[in-house]
Design an enzyme around this catalytic site. Structure first.
Site, PDB file in Angstrom:
ATOM      1  N   GLY A   9       0.828  -1.205   0.000  1.00  9.25           N
ATOM      2  CA  GLY A   9       0.000   0.000   0.000  1.00  9.25           C
ATOM      3  C   GLY A   9       0.857   1.247   0.000  1.00  9.25           C
ATOM      4  CE1 TYR A  10       5.565   4.918  -0.777  1.00 15.42           C
ATOM      5  CE2 TYR A  10       5.131   5.796  -2.973  1.00 15.42           C
ATOM      6  CZ  TYR A  10       5.881   5.787  -1.810  1.00 15.42           C
ATOM      7  OH  TYR A  10       6.951   6.648  -1.663  1.00 15.42           O
ATOM      8  N   GLY A  11      -0.500   4.574  -0.623  1.00 13.47           N
ATOM      9  CA  GLY A  11      -1.306   5.781  -0.591  1.00 13.47           C
ATOM     10  C   GLY A  11      -0.720   6.745   0.427  1.00 13.47           C
ATOM     11  CB  VAL A  13      -1.430   5.455   5.592  1.00 15.96           C
ATOM     12  CG1 VAL A  13      -0.794   4.723   6.771  1.00 15.96           C
ATOM     13  CG2 VAL A  13      -2.647   6.240   6.065  1.00 15.96           C
ATOM     14  N   GLY A  14       0.844   4.861   3.499  1.00 16.39           N
ATOM     15  CA  GLY A  14       2.033   4.118   3.103  1.00 16.39           C
ATOM     16  C   GLY A  14       3.195   5.027   2.759  1.00 16.39           C
ATOM     17  CE  LYS A 111     -10.491   1.955  10.963  1.00 15.19           C
ATOM     18  NZ  LYS A 111      -9.835   2.753   9.901  1.00 15.19           N
ATOM     19  CD  GLU A 195     -10.635   8.837   4.856  1.00 16.40           C
ATOM     20  OE1 GLU A 195     -11.414   8.122   4.174  1.00 16.40           O
ATOM     21  OE2 GLU A 195      -9.721   8.380   5.553  1.00 16.40           O
ATOM     22  CE  LYS A 210     -11.053   4.830  13.742  1.00 21.96           C
ATOM     23  NZ  LYS A 210     -11.054   6.306  13.677  1.00 21.96           N
TER      24      LYS A 210
END
EC number: 1.1.1.3
Length: 323
Positions: A9-11, A13-14, A111, A195, A210
Protein backbone atom coordinates in the site's frame (compact mmCIF):
# COMPACT_ATOMS: atom_id res chain seq x y z
CA UNK A 1 20.22 -5.89 13.83
CA UNK A 2 18.82 -5.14 10.38
CA UNK A 3 15.11 -5.78 10.08
CA UNK A 4 13.83 -5.89 6.49
CA UNK A 5 10.33 -4.43 6.08
CA UNK A 6 7.97 -5.09 3.17
CA UNK A 7 5.22 -2.48 2.74
CA UNK A 8 1.89 -3.14 0.99
CA UNK A 9 0.00 0.00 0.00
CA UNK A 10 1.47 3.30 -1.12
CA UNK A 11 -1.31 5.78 -0.59
CA UNK A 12 -1.00 8.67 1.90
CA UNK A 13 -0.41 6.39 4.92
CA UNK A 14 2.03 4.12 3.10
CA UNK A 15 3.98 7.08 1.74
CA UNK A 16 4.20 8.61 5.21
CA UNK A 17 5.38 5.28 6.69
CA UNK A 18 8.07 4.88 4.04
CA UNK A 19 9.20 8.46 4.61
CA UNK A 20 9.46 7.96 8.36
CA UNK A 21 11.59 4.84 7.96
CA UNK A 22 13.87 6.71 5.56
CA UNK A 23 14.17 9.83 7.71
CA UNK A 24 14.64 8.19 11.11
CA UNK A 25 16.29 4.85 10.38
CA UNK A 26 19.69 5.83 11.79
CA UNK A 27 18.23 7.48 14.91
CA UNK A 28 16.04 4.49 15.71
CA UNK A 29 18.95 2.12 15.14
CA UNK A 30 21.04 4.03 17.67
CA UNK A 31 18.21 4.48 20.17
CA UNK A 32 16.47 1.10 20.03
CA UNK A 33 19.06 -1.22 18.50
CA UNK A 34 16.70 -2.03 15.60
CA UNK A 35 17.66 -1.17 12.03
CA UNK A 36 14.34 -0.91 10.15
CA UNK A 37 15.12 -1.13 6.44
CA UNK A 38 12.35 -0.81 3.86
CA UNK A 39 13.19 -3.35 1.15
CA UNK A 40 10.10 -3.36 -1.06
CA UNK A 41 6.84 -1.49 -1.66
CA UNK A 42 3.86 -3.18 -3.29
CA UNK A 43 0.81 -1.68 -4.94
CA UNK A 44 -2.25 -3.58 -6.11
CA UNK A 45 -0.50 -5.19 -9.09
CA UNK A 46 2.98 -3.68 -9.12
CA UNK A 47 6.05 -3.58 -6.91
CA UNK A 48 9.40 -1.86 -6.54
CA UNK A 49 12.55 -2.75 -4.67
CA UNK A 50 13.91 -0.11 -2.29
CA UNK A 51 17.62 0.48 -2.00
CA UNK A 52 19.70 1.37 1.03
CA UNK A 53 18.82 5.06 0.68
CA UNK A 54 15.16 4.31 1.38
CA UNK A 55 14.04 6.29 -1.66
CA UNK A 56 11.00 4.80 -3.44
CA UNK A 57 11.00 4.91 -7.22
CA UNK A 58 8.21 6.71 -9.12
CA UNK A 59 5.25 4.44 -9.80
CA UNK A 60 5.84 4.44 -13.56
CA UNK A 61 9.11 2.59 -12.88
CA UNK A 62 7.50 -0.21 -10.84
CA UNK A 63 7.40 -3.81 -12.08
CA UNK A 64 4.56 -6.37 -12.11
CA UNK A 65 4.09 -7.82 -8.64
CA UNK A 66 4.91 -11.44 -7.89
CA UNK A 67 3.20 -13.64 -5.31
CA UNK A 68 3.42 -12.26 -1.76
CA UNK A 69 5.04 -15.45 -0.45
CA UNK A 70 7.70 -15.23 -3.16
CA UNK A 71 8.28 -11.57 -2.30
CA UNK A 72 8.71 -12.35 1.39
CA UNK A 73 11.17 -15.14 0.62
CA UNK A 74 13.07 -13.00 -1.88
CA UNK A 75 13.41 -10.01 0.44
CA UNK A 76 13.77 -11.88 3.74
CA UNK A 77 11.27 -9.44 5.25
CA UNK A 78 10.70 -9.85 8.98
CA UNK A 79 7.87 -7.31 9.09
CA UNK A 80 4.95 -7.06 6.68
CA UNK A 81 3.38 -3.59 6.95
CA UNK A 82 -0.10 -3.04 5.52
CA UNK A 83 -1.55 0.31 4.49
CA UNK A 84 -3.99 -0.90 1.84
CA UNK A 85 -7.56 0.48 1.67
CA UNK A 86 -10.25 -1.03 3.91
CA UNK A 87 -12.41 -1.70 0.85
CA UNK A 88 -13.97 -5.02 1.74
CA UNK A 89 -11.73 -7.10 -0.53
CA UNK A 90 -9.85 -10.19 0.59
CA UNK A 91 -6.36 -9.01 -0.33
CA UNK A 92 -5.44 -7.81 3.16
CA UNK A 93 -6.42 -11.11 4.78
CA UNK A 94 -4.70 -13.29 2.18
CA UNK A 95 -1.45 -11.36 2.36
CA UNK A 96 -1.40 -11.08 6.15
CA UNK A 97 -1.94 -14.82 6.56
CA UNK A 98 0.76 -15.53 3.98
CA UNK A 99 3.17 -13.21 5.77
CA UNK A 100 2.60 -14.93 9.10
CA UNK A 101 3.10 -18.33 7.48
CA UNK A 102 6.43 -17.04 6.14
CA UNK A 103 7.51 -15.95 9.62
CA UNK A 104 6.95 -12.20 9.38
CA UNK A 105 5.25 -9.97 11.93
CA UNK A 106 2.18 -8.13 10.60
CA UNK A 107 1.67 -4.42 11.27
CA UNK A 108 -1.56 -3.05 9.82
CA UNK A 109 -3.62 0.11 9.52
CA UNK A 110 -6.19 -1.78 7.43
CA UNK A 111 -9.43 -2.71 9.20
CA UNK A 112 -11.26 -5.02 6.75
CA UNK A 113 -9.55 -8.31 7.56
CA UNK A 114 -9.42 -7.56 11.28
CA UNK A 115 -13.23 -7.50 11.31
CA UNK A 116 -13.66 -10.73 9.35
CA UNK A 117 -10.56 -12.84 10.07
CA UNK A 118 -9.54 -11.89 13.63
CA UNK A 119 -9.35 -15.42 15.03
CA UNK A 120 -7.73 -16.84 11.89
CA UNK A 121 -5.03 -14.18 12.08
CA UNK A 122 -4.52 -14.81 15.79
CA UNK A 123 -4.18 -18.57 15.29
CA UNK A 124 -1.74 -18.13 12.42
CA UNK A 125 0.34 -15.62 14.38
CA UNK A 126 0.51 -17.80 17.47
CA UNK A 127 1.47 -20.83 15.40
CA UNK A 128 4.28 -18.84 13.78
CA UNK A 129 5.37 -17.14 17.01
CA UNK A 130 4.77 -13.76 15.40
CA UNK A 131 2.62 -10.78 16.35
CA UNK A 132 -0.15 -8.79 14.69
CA UNK A 133 -0.16 -5.10 15.67
CA UNK A 134 -3.19 -2.92 14.92
CA UNK A 135 -2.68 0.53 16.48
CA UNK A 136 -3.07 2.26 13.14
CA UNK A 137 -6.52 0.71 12.75
CA UNK A 138 -7.84 1.60 16.22
CA UNK A 139 -7.09 5.29 16.62
CA UNK A 140 -4.18 6.48 14.46
CA UNK A 141 -1.63 8.12 16.77
CA UNK A 142 -3.82 7.80 19.87
CA UNK A 143 -2.49 4.66 21.64
CA UNK A 144 -5.90 3.28 22.69
CA UNK A 145 -5.03 -0.08 21.18
CA UNK A 146 -1.87 -0.36 23.27
CA UNK A 147 -3.85 0.08 26.48
CA UNK A 148 -6.36 -2.54 25.40
CA UNK A 149 -3.72 -4.97 24.13
CA UNK A 150 -1.24 -4.96 26.99
CA UNK A 151 -0.91 -1.87 29.18
CA UNK A 152 -4.10 -2.58 31.16
CA UNK A 153 -3.45 -6.30 31.42
CA UNK A 154 -4.59 -7.48 34.87
CA UNK A 155 -6.66 -4.32 35.52
CA UNK A 156 -10.02 -6.12 35.14
CA UNK A 157 -11.41 -3.67 32.59
CA UNK A 158 -15.19 -3.67 32.98
CA UNK A 159 -16.21 -1.23 30.25
CA UNK A 160 -14.80 1.11 27.64
CA UNK A 161 -16.35 4.19 26.07
CA UNK A 162 -14.93 6.84 23.84
CA UNK A 163 -15.11 9.33 21.01
CA UNK A 164 -13.25 7.45 18.31
CA UNK A 165 -14.01 9.53 15.24
CA UNK A 166 -12.62 13.05 14.99
CA UNK A 167 -14.93 14.07 12.15
CA UNK A 168 -18.00 13.32 14.27
CA UNK A 169 -16.70 15.45 17.15
CA UNK A 170 -15.86 18.34 14.82
CA UNK A 171 -19.25 18.24 13.09
CA UNK A 172 -21.19 18.04 16.37
CA UNK A 173 -19.41 21.14 17.66
CA UNK A 174 -20.29 23.02 14.48
CA UNK A 175 -23.92 21.90 14.73
CA UNK A 176 -24.00 23.29 18.27
CA UNK A 177 -22.97 26.63 16.74
CA UNK A 178 -25.95 26.37 14.35
CA UNK A 179 -23.76 25.64 11.34
CA UNK A 180 -25.64 23.44 8.81
CA UNK A 181 -24.32 19.87 8.67
CA UNK A 182 -23.34 20.04 5.00
CA UNK A 183 -21.30 23.19 5.68
CA UNK A 184 -19.69 21.60 8.75
CA UNK A 185 -18.67 18.56 6.73
CA UNK A 186 -17.27 20.71 3.93
CA UNK A 187 -15.22 22.66 6.44
CA UNK A 188 -13.87 19.44 7.96
CA UNK A 189 -12.85 18.28 4.50
CA UNK A 190 -11.15 21.61 3.76
CA UNK A 191 -9.13 21.26 6.95
CA UNK A 192 -8.12 17.69 6.13
CA UNK A 193 -10.08 16.31 9.08
CA UNK A 194 -12.65 14.44 7.00
CA UNK A 195 -12.24 12.27 3.93
CA UNK A 196 -14.32 12.63 0.78
CA UNK A 197 -16.82 10.00 1.95
CA UNK A 198 -17.99 10.79 5.49
CA UNK A 199 -20.81 8.27 5.62
CA UNK A 200 -19.04 5.91 8.04
CA UNK A 201 -17.94 8.87 10.19
CA UNK A 202 -21.43 10.32 10.60
CA UNK A 203 -23.36 7.04 10.79
CA UNK A 204 -21.23 5.72 13.66
CA UNK A 205 -19.87 2.91 11.53
CA UNK A 206 -16.22 3.92 11.86
CA UNK A 207 -16.46 4.43 15.63
CA UNK A 208 -18.20 1.06 15.96
CA UNK A 209 -15.47 -0.64 13.94
CA UNK A 210 -12.75 0.76 16.19
CA UNK A 211 -14.67 -0.22 19.31
CA UNK A 212 -15.11 -3.76 17.97
CA UNK A 213 -11.34 -3.99 17.62
CA UNK A 214 -10.69 -2.57 21.09
CA UNK A 215 -13.17 -5.05 22.60
CA UNK A 216 -11.42 -7.89 20.75
CA UNK A 217 -8.09 -6.81 22.22
CA UNK A 218 -9.58 -6.43 25.72
CA UNK A 219 -11.83 -9.46 26.02
CA UNK A 220 -11.15 -11.67 23.01
CA UNK A 221 -14.48 -10.94 21.33
CA UNK A 222 -14.80 -11.97 17.69
CA UNK A 223 -15.38 -8.72 15.73
CA UNK A 224 -17.26 -10.66 13.06
CA UNK A 225 -19.84 -11.80 15.63
CA UNK A 226 -20.16 -8.49 17.47
CA UNK A 227 -23.59 -6.89 17.29
CA UNK A 228 -23.54 -3.16 16.48
CA UNK A 229 -26.18 -0.56 17.21
CA UNK A 230 -25.30 2.95 16.01
CA UNK A 231 -27.07 6.29 16.18
CA UNK A 232 -26.05 8.83 13.50
CA UNK A 233 -24.68 12.30 14.12
CA UNK A 234 -27.51 14.82 14.43
CA UNK A 235 -28.26 18.17 16.00
CA UNK A 236 -29.71 17.98 19.50
CA UNK A 237 -30.02 20.43 22.38
CA UNK A 238 -28.12 19.79 25.59
CA UNK A 239 -28.10 21.30 29.08
CA UNK A 240 -25.66 24.15 29.82
CA UNK A 241 -22.20 22.90 30.73
CA UNK A 242 -22.47 19.91 28.39
CA UNK A 243 -21.40 19.05 24.85
CA UNK A 244 -23.00 16.51 22.55
CA UNK A 245 -20.65 13.67 21.72
CA UNK A 246 -20.78 10.56 19.53
CA UNK A 247 -19.81 7.91 22.07
CA UNK A 248 -18.96 4.29 21.27
CA UNK A 249 -19.12 1.83 24.15
CA UNK A 250 -18.80 -1.82 25.15
CA UNK A 251 -19.11 -3.65 28.47
CA UNK A 252 -17.57 -6.89 29.65
CA UNK A 253 -20.93 -7.97 31.11
CA UNK A 254 -22.64 -7.51 27.73
CA UNK A 255 -20.40 -9.65 25.53
CA UNK A 256 -20.60 -9.16 21.79
CA UNK A 257 -22.47 -5.83 21.88
CA UNK A 258 -21.10 -2.46 20.73
CA UNK A 259 -23.18 0.71 20.77
CA UNK A 260 -22.63 4.20 19.37
CA UNK A 261 -24.92 6.83 20.85
CA UNK A 262 -25.25 10.60 21.03
CA UNK A 263 -24.51 11.55 24.62
CA UNK A 264 -24.47 14.88 26.47
CA UNK A 265 -21.10 14.91 28.24
CA UNK A 266 -20.05 17.46 30.91
CA UNK A 267 -17.52 19.91 29.50
CA UNK A 268 -15.20 19.02 32.40
CA UNK A 269 -15.24 15.29 31.53
CA UNK A 270 -12.65 13.61 29.27
CA UNK A 271 -15.11 13.28 26.38
CA UNK A 272 -16.88 16.60 26.87
CA UNK A 273 -13.58 18.48 27.00
CA UNK A 274 -12.59 17.39 23.50
CA UNK A 275 -12.37 20.08 20.85
CA UNK A 276 -12.03 19.99 17.08
CA UNK A 277 -11.15 16.53 15.76
CA UNK A 278 -9.75 15.20 19.04
CA UNK A 279 -10.44 11.65 20.21
CA UNK A 280 -10.43 10.02 23.64
CA UNK A 281 -11.15 6.64 25.22
CA UNK A 282 -11.88 5.91 28.89
CA UNK A 283 -11.43 2.43 30.34
CA UNK A 284 -13.34 1.52 33.50
CA UNK A 285 -10.73 -0.49 35.37
CA UNK A 286 -12.77 -1.36 38.45
CA UNK A 287 -10.76 -0.97 41.63
CA UNK A 288 -7.96 0.69 39.68
CA UNK A 289 -10.33 3.47 38.62
CA UNK A 290 -10.88 5.01 35.19
CA UNK A 291 -7.97 5.33 32.79
CA UNK A 292 -8.28 7.76 29.88
CA UNK A 293 -6.13 8.25 26.79
CA UNK A 294 -6.71 11.17 24.46
CA UNK A 295 -5.09 13.16 21.69
CA UNK A 296 -2.90 11.79 18.94
CA UNK A 297 -2.88 13.05 15.38
CA UNK A 298 -5.74 11.92 13.10
CA UNK A 299 -3.97 12.05 9.77
CA UNK A 300 -2.03 9.80 7.40
CA UNK A 301 1.18 10.72 9.23
CA UNK A 302 -0.47 9.96 12.57
CA UNK A 303 -1.50 6.51 11.32
CA UNK A 304 1.99 5.99 9.90
CA UNK A 305 3.58 6.88 13.24
CA UNK A 306 1.31 4.33 14.91
CA UNK A 307 2.56 1.75 12.40
CA UNK A 308 6.17 2.68 13.19
CA UNK A 309 5.49 2.26 16.92
CA UNK A 310 3.93 -1.13 16.21
CA UNK A 311 6.83 -2.16 13.98
CA UNK A 312 9.35 -1.41 16.71
CA UNK A 313 7.15 -3.12 19.30
CA UNK A 314 6.72 -6.26 17.23
CA UNK A 315 10.46 -6.63 16.75
CA UNK A 316 11.52 -5.71 20.28
CA UNK A 317 8.84 -7.31 22.44
CA UNK A 318 8.64 -10.79 20.97
CA UNK A 319 4.96 -11.48 21.65
CA UNK A 320 2.71 -13.72 19.55
CA UNK A 321 -0.80 -13.17 18.20
CA UNK A 322 -2.60 -9.95 19.06
CA UNK A 323 -1.02 -9.81 22.54
Amino acid sequence: METPVLLAGYGPVGQAYAGLLREHRAAWRDRYGVDLRLVEVRGNRTRTSVGASGEVAPREAWEPADDIADALARTGARVFAQAVPSDGGDRAAREALAALACGAHVVTATKTHLLTEWHALDRAARAAGRSVRVSGATGAAMPAGDLARSVLRGFDVRAVRGCLNGTATFVLDRLAERVPQAEAVARAQELGIAEADVSADLSGGDAATKMRLLAALLWGWDPARTEVSAEPVAERGVEPGHRLRHVASAEADRPGVVEVRLSAEPVTSPLGALTGPEKAVTYDCGEAGPVTVSGGRSSPRGAALAMVKDTLGAVLEGTAGFR
